[in-house]
Design an enzyme around this catalytic site. Structure first.
Site, PDB file in Angstrom:
ATOM      1  N   GLU A 247     -37.643  30.748  94.934  1.00 51.33           N
ATOM      2  CA  GLU A 247     -37.645  29.404  94.367  1.00 51.33           C
ATOM      3  C   GLU A 247     -37.344  28.442  95.487  1.00 51.33           C
ATOM      4  O   GLU A 247     -36.270  28.485  96.081  1.00 51.33           O
ATOM      5  CB  GLU A 247     -36.550  29.272  93.309  1.00 51.33           C
ATOM      6  CG  GLU A 247     -37.031  29.540  91.899  1.00 51.33           C
ATOM      7  CD  GLU A 247     -35.903  29.373  90.894  1.00 51.33           C
ATOM      8  OE1 GLU A 247     -35.895  30.123  89.920  1.00 51.33           O
ATOM      9  OE2 GLU A 247     -35.021  28.517  91.105  1.00 51.33           O
TER      10      GLU A 247
ATOM     11  N   TYR B  60     -37.586  30.994  82.175  1.00 49.27           N
ATOM     12  CA  TYR B  60     -36.324  30.884  82.885  1.00 49.27           C
ATOM     13  C   TYR B  60     -35.276  30.514  81.845  1.00 49.27           C
ATOM     14  O   TYR B  60     -35.280  29.409  81.328  1.00 49.27           O
ATOM     15  CB  TYR B  60     -36.460  29.790  83.950  1.00 49.27           C
ATOM     16  CG  TYR B  60     -35.292  29.626  84.912  1.00 49.27           C
ATOM     17  CD1 TYR B  60     -33.972  29.552  84.461  1.00 49.27           C
ATOM     18  CD2 TYR B  60     -35.517  29.502  86.279  1.00 49.27           C
ATOM     19  CE1 TYR B  60     -32.925  29.382  85.350  1.00 49.27           C
ATOM     20  CE2 TYR B  60     -34.463  29.323  87.173  1.00 49.27           C
ATOM     21  CZ  TYR B  60     -33.169  29.262  86.687  1.00 49.27           C
ATOM     22  OH  TYR B  60     -32.121  29.073  87.567  1.00 49.27           O
TER      23      TYR B  60
ATOM     24  N   ASP C  65     -28.480  19.226  88.543  1.00 49.38           N
ATOM     25  CA  ASP C  65     -27.830  20.054  89.547  1.00 49.38           C
ATOM     26  C   ASP C  65     -26.385  19.655  89.810  1.00 49.38           C
ATOM     27  O   ASP C  65     -26.030  18.486  89.741  1.00 49.38           O
ATOM     28  CB  ASP C  65     -28.614  19.989  90.870  1.00 49.38           C
ATOM     29  CG  ASP C  65     -29.907  20.775  90.786  1.00 49.38           C
ATOM     30  OD1 ASP C  65     -29.837  21.974  90.495  1.00 49.38           O
ATOM     31  OD2 ASP C  65     -30.976  20.173  90.984  1.00 49.38           O
TER      32      ASP C  65
END
Lengths: 263, 412
Positions: free
Chosen positions: A49, A175, A60
């Protein structure tokens, strides 16, 4: 069939779980970053990734935010990120690269131009955090048409009613975000993750990979045991932030990969 | 009002939260279910009389609405042209228009059973309004504020703490309003079960831009009947002017007039040191281009690579690199005109307002006023301008003193 599909076919045949590693393109600088990325397959990484730096990475935690800032300050751009992928492809034509980031740099480039360039650079799939199924017309559908996988995030808040919508246009793999939170925060609990993976797998034949909150080889193994593989990002980026030499970063990556592969 | 709905500017957003191509829901999957449930709850509340009864009661007895529509006689005389009215939203409880919206969102949060409220704030006015309403209802309140803004808006930081809120200085990124919004989103994604995100402007993912606009529209609705009282039945303003950071006070003033063709609509962005290549401004529409940030597509200050740039303005409340998506749409379709005013011009208007009208305005509406001083002299005496005095200047006196070279001693 993309490199991602081919990789999972191989893993299935050998009965192995997948290990996915995230690094930020251009962190701490272009050359070091390229060296790390080139070393990932040798350290046991099945899928790379590659983070596309962005000024405002809302999903994040501090570790990946700072990595993005380091990369941007070092002059990283979308073009340079593609260049990094291209250079990696000179020696490796099988390890899949998934570009992970936010939509604005891509939108700014123009979707069709970006897709052409990404494909040419050897990118196999995209994870774009701020594009939920409600915005599929933006990039998800054009990407699939261009032959790139569009990998969707499923989360603990994705309930049964919503899950089919999330799975509908997903390709490559799913995911699963193990926690409600940002990258690098709370620890993922395999006891919670197992039933969730089963719930997702009831709705799709795609592999389900689990990430967010996995930091150690033990966790990597525990998560891979209840899923098709594990993803580690912040813990690796943390090593880079600390200025560890490339061989030490890769040794740490190998311990995480061994964890997943022993599952 | 036009009979034909298709010619209306008031029907947006569509079911996908779009105003033309602007708006939308560009958020992570974790937040998507929360946004959908908020939308459902808001749709229910919109047509529920008991919701609006509760709002009206609080607007009247807690906020002090309606705010006056004030004929600024000396300013009118000084400029020697158009007749100038000020919509006095600075007289609201907490000193700005922000509380109009906060009340609506907190009542919704209570209906949804949420017990913890988070907010981002720039100048601190939205943070103060949120802390205030949370105190009133006994809700836990956490306010994210850029570390730089914490420094330049100390009085508001102290107010929030007095009101029982936790103020978290944001140092991620560059420590400004956009980073505060990032951190608020990070908090929300982490505390999804009990937390309600009270956004302070007409931006963010759908339904926020429409919802905040609806709550702020009380401003324009009051102007409609107040001006009719002052100037005669059916008299509409010829021009309405408001300052824009995210654009909530402007949307609140503009929205009820969008379908009245004869009403000229002008939004005033923060020109900082001047709208030029150096990008030392916050004028998203006049100096930016469309992009995607904080859940919506809108005009943004960004570089060639799609990286977001920091805005610059003397006013912390306008210091945001984006703008509400409905403004982007009104700009593109040409229904509203958007201009910019520099720090220097805003400071001049600030002082003019103090000495001519005895009103110390916030730096945000000083931008709107500065534009009024530019256009009013050339307009006839029967041309009515309504500008939104959306906040009072108490919070800004330190900034203004510094800019004017006046030393104010701060005791430790």
């Amino acid at each position: 069939m993309t490199r991602i599909d081919a990789k999972f076919a191989t893993l299935r045949d050998t009965g192995k779980k997948a290990f996915v590693a995230y690094v930020m393109a251009g962190d701490p600088d272009f050359e070091t970053s390229l060296e790390i990325v080139k070393g990932l397959p040798g350290a046991g990484v099945d899928i790379i990734e590659l983070g596309l730096p962005f000024t405002d990475p809302m999903a994040d935690g501090p570790t990946i935010q700072l990595a993005g800032q380091r990369a941007l300050e070092g002059g990283m751009t979308l073009n340079r990120t593609l260049e990094l992928a291209r250079k990696f492809r000179e020696d490796d034509d099988t390890t899949p690269i998934v570009m992970m980031g936010y939509y604005n740099p891509i939108y700014s480039r123009g979707v069709s131009t970006f897709l052409e360039q990404a494909k040419e650079a050897g990118i196999d799939g995209l994870i774009i955090v701020d594009l939920p199924p409600e915005e599929d017309d933006e990039l998800c559908l054009p990407a699939q048409k261009a032959g790139l996988n569009f990998i969707r995030l499923a989360t603990p808040t994705t309930d049964d009613a919503r899950l089919p919508k999330v799975l509908e246009n997903t390709s490559g793999f799913v995911y699963y975000v193990s926690i409600t939170g940002i990258t690098g925060s709370a620890e993922a609990q395999s006891a919670d993750v197992g039933p969730e993976v089963a719930r997702i797998k009831a709705g799709t034949n795609l592999p389900v990979i689990v990430g967010f909150g996995i930091k150690t080889p033990e966790q990597s193994r525990a998560i891979a045991e209840v899923a098709d593989g594990s993803v580690v990002g912040s813990a690796i980026v943390d090593q880079i932030e600390k200025g560890k030499p490339v061989n030490e970063v890769l040794a740490f990556v190998k311990s995480l990969a061994d964890g997943a592969h022993s599952a | 009002m036009p009979d034909d709905l298709f010619n209306s500017f008031m029907t947006g957003p569509d079911e996908n939260g779009r105003f033309g191509k602007f708006g939308g829901r560009f958020v992570s999957e974790t937040l998507m279910p929360l946004i959908l449930s908020l939308e459902a709850e808001y749709e229910k509340a919109k047509t529920d009389q008991s919701f609006w009864d509760e709002m009206d009661d609080l607007w009247t007895h807690y906020v002090g609405r309606p705010s006056p529509l004030y004929h600024a006689e000396r300013l009118t005389e000084h400029l020697g042209g158009a007749k100038i009215y000020m919509k006095r939203d600075e007289l609201n409880h907490t000193g700005a228009h922000k509380i109009n919206n906060v009340l609506g969102q907190i009542i919704l949060a209570r209906r949804m059973g949420k017990t913890r409220i988070i907010a981002e704030t720039g100048a601190g006015q939205h943070g103060v309004a949120t802390a205030t309403v949370c105190a009133k209802f006994g809700l836990k309140c956490v306010v994210y504020m850029g570390a730089h803004d914490v420094e330049r808006q100390k009085p508001n930081v102290f107010r929030m703490r007095l009101l029982g809120a936790e103020v978290i200085p944001v140092t991620s990124g560059r420590g400004t309003l956009k980073d505060a919004m990032n951190d608020a989103l990070r908090d929300w994604v982490t505390n999804v079960r009990d937390t309600f995100y009270c956004i302070g402007t007409v931006a963010g993912p759908h339904p926020y831009p429409a919802m905040v606009r609806d709550f702020q529209s009380i401003i324009g609705k009051e102007v409609r009947w107040q001006l009719a009282e002052a100037e005669g039945e059916g008299r509409l303003p010829d021009t309405v002017v408001a300052a824009i950071g995210g654009g909530s006070n402007a949307m609140g003033l503009f929205y009820p007039f969008l379908d009245d063709d004869e009403v000229n609509i002008i939004g005033v962005e923060a020109g900082g040191k001047g709208v030029n290549d150096k990008m030392e401004h916050c004028a998203s529409l006049t100096g930016g281009r469309p992009g995607v940030l904080h859940g919506n597509r809108t005009y943004l200050l960004q570089d060639d690579d799609g990286q977001i740039l920091e805005g610059f303005s003397i006013s912390a409340g306008l210091d945001y690199p984006g703008i509400g998506p409905e403004h982007s749409w009104l700009h593109d379709v040409g229904r509203a005109q958007y201009v910019s005013i520099t720090d220097k011009e805003a400071l001049e208007a600030f002082q003019l307002c103090c000495t001519l009208e005895g009103i110390i305005p916030a730096l945000e509406p000083s931008h709107a006023l500065a534009h009024v001083t530019k256009i009013a002299p050339d307009l006839p005496a029967d041309h009515v301008i309504v500008m939104n005095m959306c906040g009072r200047g108490d919070k800004d006196i330190f900034t203004v003193a510094a800019a004017l070279g006046f030393e104010m001693e701060e005791k430790d």
